[in-house]
Design a protein around this motif. Structure first.
Motif, short mmCIF file in Angstrom:
data_model
loop_
_atom_site.label_atom_id
_atom_site.label_comp_id
_atom_site.label_asym_id
_atom_site.label_seq_id
_atom_site.Cartn_x
_atom_site.Cartn_y
_atom_site.Cartn_z
N VAL A 1 0.86 -1.18 0.00
CA VAL A 1 0.00 0.00 0.00
C VAL A 1 0.90 1.23 0.00
O VAL A 1 1.86 1.31 0.78
N GLU A 2 0.61 2.15 -0.90
CA GLU A 2 1.34 3.42 -0.97
C GLU A 2 0.52 4.47 -0.23
O GLU A 2 -0.66 4.67 -0.54
N ILE A 3 1.15 5.12 0.71
CA ILE A 3 0.50 6.19 1.47
C ILE A 3 1.27 7.47 1.19
O ILE A 3 2.48 7.53 1.37
N VAL A 4 0.55 8.48 0.74
CA VAL A 4 1.13 9.80 0.49
C VAL A 4 0.39 10.78 1.38
O VAL A 4 -0.84 10.85 1.34
N VAL A 5 1.11 11.49 2.24
CA VAL A 5 0.47 12.45 3.14
C VAL A 5 1.20 13.78 3.11
O VAL A 5 2.40 13.84 2.86
N GLU A 6 0.43 14.83 3.39
CA GLU A 6 0.97 16.17 3.55
C GLU A 6 0.49 16.72 4.87
O GLU A 6 -0.67 16.53 5.24
N GLY A 7 1.39 17.37 5.58
CA GLY A 7 1.05 17.97 6.86
C GLY A 7 2.31 18.16 7.69
O GLY A 7 3.43 17.94 7.21
N PRO A 8 2.14 18.55 8.94
CA PRO A 8 3.29 18.79 9.81
C PRO A 8 4.14 17.52 10.00
O PRO A 8 3.60 16.41 10.07
N ARG A 9 5.43 17.70 10.10
CA ARG A 9 6.35 16.57 10.27
C ARG A 9 5.99 15.74 11.50
O ARG A 9 6.05 14.51 11.48
N GLN A 10 5.61 16.39 12.58
CA GLN A 10 5.26 15.67 13.80
C GLN A 10 4.07 14.73 13.55
O GLN A 10 4.05 13.60 14.04
N ALA A 11 3.10 15.17 12.78
CA ALA A 11 1.94 14.34 12.46
C ALA A 11 2.34 13.18 11.54
O ALA A 11 1.87 12.05 11.71
N CYS A 12 3.23 13.44 10.59
CA CYS A 12 3.74 12.37 9.72
C CYS A 12 4.48 11.32 10.55
O CYS A 12 4.29 10.11 10.34
N ASP A 13 5.30 11.77 11.48
CA ASP A 13 6.03 10.84 12.35
C ASP A 13 5.06 10.01 13.20
O ASP A 13 5.29 8.82 13.42
N ALA A 14 3.98 10.63 13.67
CA ALA A 14 2.99 9.90 14.46
C ALA A 14 2.29 8.85 13.61
O ALA A 14 2.02 7.74 14.08
N LEU A 15 2.00 9.17 12.35
CA LEU A 15 1.39 8.18 11.46
C LEU A 15 2.35 7.02 11.21
O LEU A 15 1.95 5.85 11.25
N LEU A 16 3.63 7.32 11.00
CA LEU A 16 4.62 6.26 10.83
C LEU A 16 4.69 5.36 12.06
O LEU A 16 4.75 4.13 11.94
N ALA A 17 4.67 5.94 13.24
CA ALA A 17 4.71 5.15 14.47
C ALA A 17 3.49 4.24 14.55
O ALA A 17 3.59 3.08 14.93
N TRP A 18 2.32 4.75 14.16
CA TRP A 18 1.11 3.94 14.16
C TRP A 18 1.23 2.80 13.14
O TRP A 18 0.88 1.66 13.44
N LEU A 19 1.73 3.10 11.95
CA LEU A 19 1.89 2.07 10.92
C LEU A 19 2.80 0.95 11.40
O LEU A 19 2.58 -0.22 11.08
N ARG A 20 3.81 1.30 12.17
CA ARG A 20 4.78 0.31 12.65
C ARG A 20 4.41 -0.29 14.01
O ARG A 20 5.07 -1.21 14.48
N GLY A 21 3.34 0.21 14.62
CA GLY A 21 3.02 -0.13 15.99
C GLY A 21 2.29 -1.43 16.23
O GLY A 21 2.06 -1.81 17.37
N GLY A 22 1.88 -2.15 15.19
CA GLY A 22 1.24 -3.43 15.37
C GLY A 22 -0.25 -3.39 15.64
O GLY A 22 -0.86 -4.41 15.94
N LYS A 23 -0.87 -2.21 15.54
CA LYS A 23 -2.31 -2.11 15.79
C LYS A 23 -3.09 -1.78 14.52
O LYS A 23 -4.21 -1.29 14.59
N THR A 24 -2.51 -2.05 13.38
CA THR A 24 -3.19 -1.83 12.11
C THR A 24 -3.94 -3.10 11.70
O THR A 24 -3.60 -4.19 12.17
N PRO A 25 -4.92 -2.98 10.83
CA PRO A 25 -5.53 -4.19 10.27
C PRO A 25 -4.49 -4.96 9.45
O PRO A 25 -3.57 -4.36 8.89
N GLY A 26 -4.63 -6.26 9.39
CA GLY A 26 -3.67 -7.06 8.64
C GLY A 26 -2.37 -7.21 9.42
O GLY A 26 -2.37 -7.26 10.64
#
Length: 86
Positions: free
Chosen positions: A39-64
């Motif tokens: 899955v390709e995810i493209v986001v725009e916004g503050p760096r802190q919010a991008c980093d938080a999304l990355l942490a969520w993606l890597r955090g083990g609480k996503t579907p799949g």
């Protein structure tokens, strides 16, 4: 930021959960299934919010199941007004 998410991430609601989380963080962009199973995810916004999304993606609480996330940062182009799922 563009992130390529590897693993069992198609057909499990992954893009829609990513959209929800990104919107909670104030990000705009898109999540798209690729033919190779990523899955390709493209986001725009503050760096802190991008980093938080990355942490969520890597955090083990996503579907799949996420095996790997490969990200790259670039200046925002102002392309997006909302978050789309493709």
């Amino acid at each position: 930021m563009t992130a390529f998410v590897h693993g069992y991430v198609q057909g499990v609601g992954f893009r829609w959960f990513t959209r929800s989380r990104a919107m909670e963080l104030g990000l705009v962009g898109s999540a798209t299934n690729l033919v190779d199973g990523r899955v390709e995810i493209v986001v725009e916004g503050p760096r802190q919010a991008c980093d938080a999304l990355l942490a969520w993606l890597r955090g083990g609480k996503t579907p799949g199941s996420v095996d790997q996330v490969v990200e790259q940062f670039a200046p925002a182009r102002g392309t997006f007004k909302r978050f789309d799922v493709g």
